[in-house]
Design a protein around this motif. Structure first.
Motif, mmCIF file in Angstrom:
data_model
loop_
_atom_site.group_PDB
_atom_site.id
_atom_site.type_symbol
_atom_site.label_atom_id
_atom_site.label_comp_id
_atom_site.label_asym_id
_atom_site.label_seq_id
_atom_site.Cartn_x
_atom_site.Cartn_y
_atom_site.Cartn_z
ATOM 1 N N ALA A 181 -3.749 12.593 0.814
ATOM 2 C CA ALA A 181 -4.677 11.538 1.211
ATOM 3 C C ALA A 181 -6.022 11.825 0.565
ATOM 4 O O ALA A 181 -6.404 12.987 0.373
ATOM 5 N N THR A 182 -6.711 10.767 0.225
ATOM 6 C CA THR A 182 -8.029 10.907 -0.393
ATOM 7 C C THR A 182 -9.096 10.626 0.664
ATOM 8 O O THR A 182 -9.005 9.633 1.393
ATOM 9 N N LEU B 117 -9.125 7.495 2.980
ATOM 10 C CA LEU B 117 -9.395 6.255 2.245
ATOM 11 C C LEU B 117 -8.107 5.682 1.659
ATOM 12 O O LEU B 117 -7.869 4.490 1.704
ATOM 13 N N SER B 118 -7.282 6.571 1.085
ATOM 14 C CA SER B 118 -6.012 6.103 0.525
ATOM 15 C C SER B 118 -5.021 7.252 0.596
ATOM 16 O O SER B 118 -5.401 8.394 0.886
ATOM 17 N N MET B 119 -3.767 6.966 0.350
ATOM 18 C CA MET B 119 -2.754 8.025 0.390
ATOM 19 C C MET B 119 -1.722 7.781 -0.690
ATOM 20 O O MET B 119 -1.582 6.668 -1.212
ATOM 21 N N ALA B 120 -1.011 8.835 -1.018
ATOM 22 C CA ALA B 120 0.052 8.730 -2.017
ATOM 23 C C ALA B 120 1.129 9.758 -1.682
ATOM 24 O O ALA B 120 0.845 10.778 -1.043
ATOM 25 N N PRO C 239 0.802 -1.223 0.000
ATOM 26 C CA PRO C 239 0.000 0.000 0.000
ATOM 27 C C PRO C 239 0.836 1.276 0.000
ATOM 28 O O PRO C 239 0.401 2.297 -0.521
ATOM 29 N N CYS C 240 2.011 1.219 0.617
ATOM 30 C CA CYS C 240 2.845 2.431 0.651
ATOM 31 C C CYS C 240 4.311 2.058 0.527
ATOM 32 O O CYS C 240 5.060 2.097 1.496
ATOM 33 N N THR D 246 -9.381 15.222 -2.119
ATOM 34 C CA THR D 246 -7.988 14.928 -1.786
ATOM 35 C C THR D 246 -7.358 16.123 -1.083
ATOM 36 O O THR D 246 -7.596 17.273 -1.485
ATOM 37 N N ALA E 155 3.133 0.383 5.716
ATOM 38 C CA ALA E 155 1.683 0.168 5.727
ATOM 39 C C ALA E 155 1.091 0.947 6.896
ATOM 40 O O ALA E 155 1.775 1.226 7.881
ATOM 41 N N ARG E 156 -0.185 1.317 6.771
ATOM 42 C CA ARG E 156 -0.850 2.068 7.837
ATOM 43 C C ARG E 156 -1.067 1.176 9.041
ATOM 44 O O ARG E 156 -1.473 0.026 8.907
#
Lengths: 242, 171
Positions: free
Chosen positions: A140-141, A128-131, A74-75, A146, A103-104
């Protein structure tokens, strides 16, 4: 002959240590973020004197860039160019890494497989998600869009070769390396963060195999030197017959 | 000089050759190492072997590391140790220090680079050891055998003298 005996024996010891280093490199060749080491050697003796053999010095970590490959996590973070990111040192304090599969975790922090917390980022629980962008900005979304939630800092050192490698991919500051400095983001020639990528180890298996072969042969050749010196001592002892 | 002294000097010469060959052999992994060459000369006191530093340069190996330097052609890195002693080295595996200076594998500080005309410094390369394992191995065997032959000569002369002494005793 005593001299030759000890010179050749010293050569064997040096190659033994060389093999230790190569074996450690080879064992970690598939570990993402691992940096291989080389064993350094120096000639013993004064420049204008016959050599007194060799001495194996310490290992030196090679901080060359490893290839970047797509990670499945995920990250996943990797750095293109020089630089490090900061994580919690398992022994307390700060350690520096070249990236990792993060990972979170429940407290909002990003942690890698070893549970080491990444500095500078905290993910809100409703994200919800991150980049992470190339310059370190973390987005982060959320359900409503975002947002930027932080920035990941890249660090550099006055003398990066003097960092101490601890536990494979972690590096620790030493008095010789100098303190970490944050790299200004937005520098065009600076390193870039690659989100979703992992840096492979910079050990080439083919190279390491070649090194093993040459170290092994060098060890054998020095062993033959020991044998020859020993044989000559035996001959010298036989000069005087009963 | 009598025969035993001559043969004895040949044994000593073989021993020196072995010292030189093993010294080179032990440095097959030392970067930028220039092997010693054994030169034998005939003197009034028998055979004498002196070691001379060879001047041949060896192959450059790519490392991709930005602080590895190799000299293609004649030249040397001039380095200064902690006591201020200046020496020359061909091993260009440097590391950067906090103050921006460069240190070699022995911790000596790089002062300058001395290059002959037509030589160049290559970044990302290291000079391998100039010691050739095969040639040195041959020298090891050669030294051992020449030591053996000289010992045979000593023994032969010794036994001739033994015979002479025996003859004298019978009379």
């Amino acid at each position: 002959m005593d001299r030759a005996l000890f010179i050749a024996a010293g050569g064997m010891t040096a190659q033994q240590q060389n093999l230790d280093t190569i074996a450690a490199n080879l064992a970690n060749a598939e570990v993402a973020g691992f940096k291989g080491s080389v064993r350094q050697f120096a000639e013993l003796g004064a420049p204008d004197e016959p050599s007194l053999g060799t001495v194996a010095l310490g290992e030196r970590v090679q901080l060359t860039q490893g290839k970047l490959a797509k990670g499945g996590g995920p990250c996943d973070l990797a750095i293109e160019g020089p630089g490090f990111i900061a994580v919690d040192d398992p022994r307390g304090g700060i350690a520096y890494v070249r990236g990792g599969a993060f990972a979170r975790s429940a407290d909002g922090s990003l942690r890698d497989e070893r549970g080491l917390r990444l500095h500078g980022v905290n993910i809100p629980s409703d994200a919800l998600s991150m980049a992470v962008a190339a310059d370190g900005t973390v987005h982060a979304t959320f359900t409503n869009g975002t947002r930027t939630i932080g920035a990941l800092k890249l660090y550099e050192f006055p003398a990066p070769d003097r960092l101490r490698a601890i536990g494979g991919t972690l590096f620790e500051v030493t008095p010789e390396s100098g303190a970490a400095r944050a790299i200004e983001s937005g520098r065009t020639d600076g390193p870039a963060i690659r989100f979703g990528m992992l840096e492979q180890s910079n050990v080439s298996i083919v190279d390491a195999m070649m090194q093993i072969l040459t170290a092994q042969r060098a060890y054998e050749a020095n062993a033959k030197g020991v044998q020859a010196a020993d044989e000559m001592l035996r001959i010298a002892n036989n000069l005087q017959r009963g | 000089m009598d025969g035993i002294a001559w043969a004895g000097s040949a044994m000593e010469a073989a021993q020196s050759r072995l010292d030189i060959a093993t010294g080179n052999l032990s440095n097959v992994s030392t970067g930028g190492f220039a092997p010693l060459v054994a030169r034998g000369t005939l003197t009034q006191n028998g055979v004498s072997v002196v070691a001379e530093r060879g001047a041949r340069h060896s192959a450059l190996r790519p490392t991709g590391r930005d602080l590895d330097f190799a000299i293609a052609g004649d030249g040397a890195f001039i380095v200064r140790d902690r006591n201020g002693m200046i020496s020359r080295t061909r091993d260009g595996a440097f590391v950067r220090n906090r103050d921006g200076s460069l240190s070699d594998v022995l911790g000596r500080t790089l002062v300058r680079t001395e290059l002959a005309r037509g030589s160049a410094v290559r970044r990302g390369f290291l000079e391998t050891s100039g010691a050739d394992a095969i040639a040195e191995m041959i020298d090891v065997v050669w030294a051992q055998r020449s030591f053996e032959s000289a010992q045979k000569a000593v023994s032969a002369i010794d036994s001739t003298r033994q015979h002479a002494a025996d003859v004298a005793r019978v009379k």
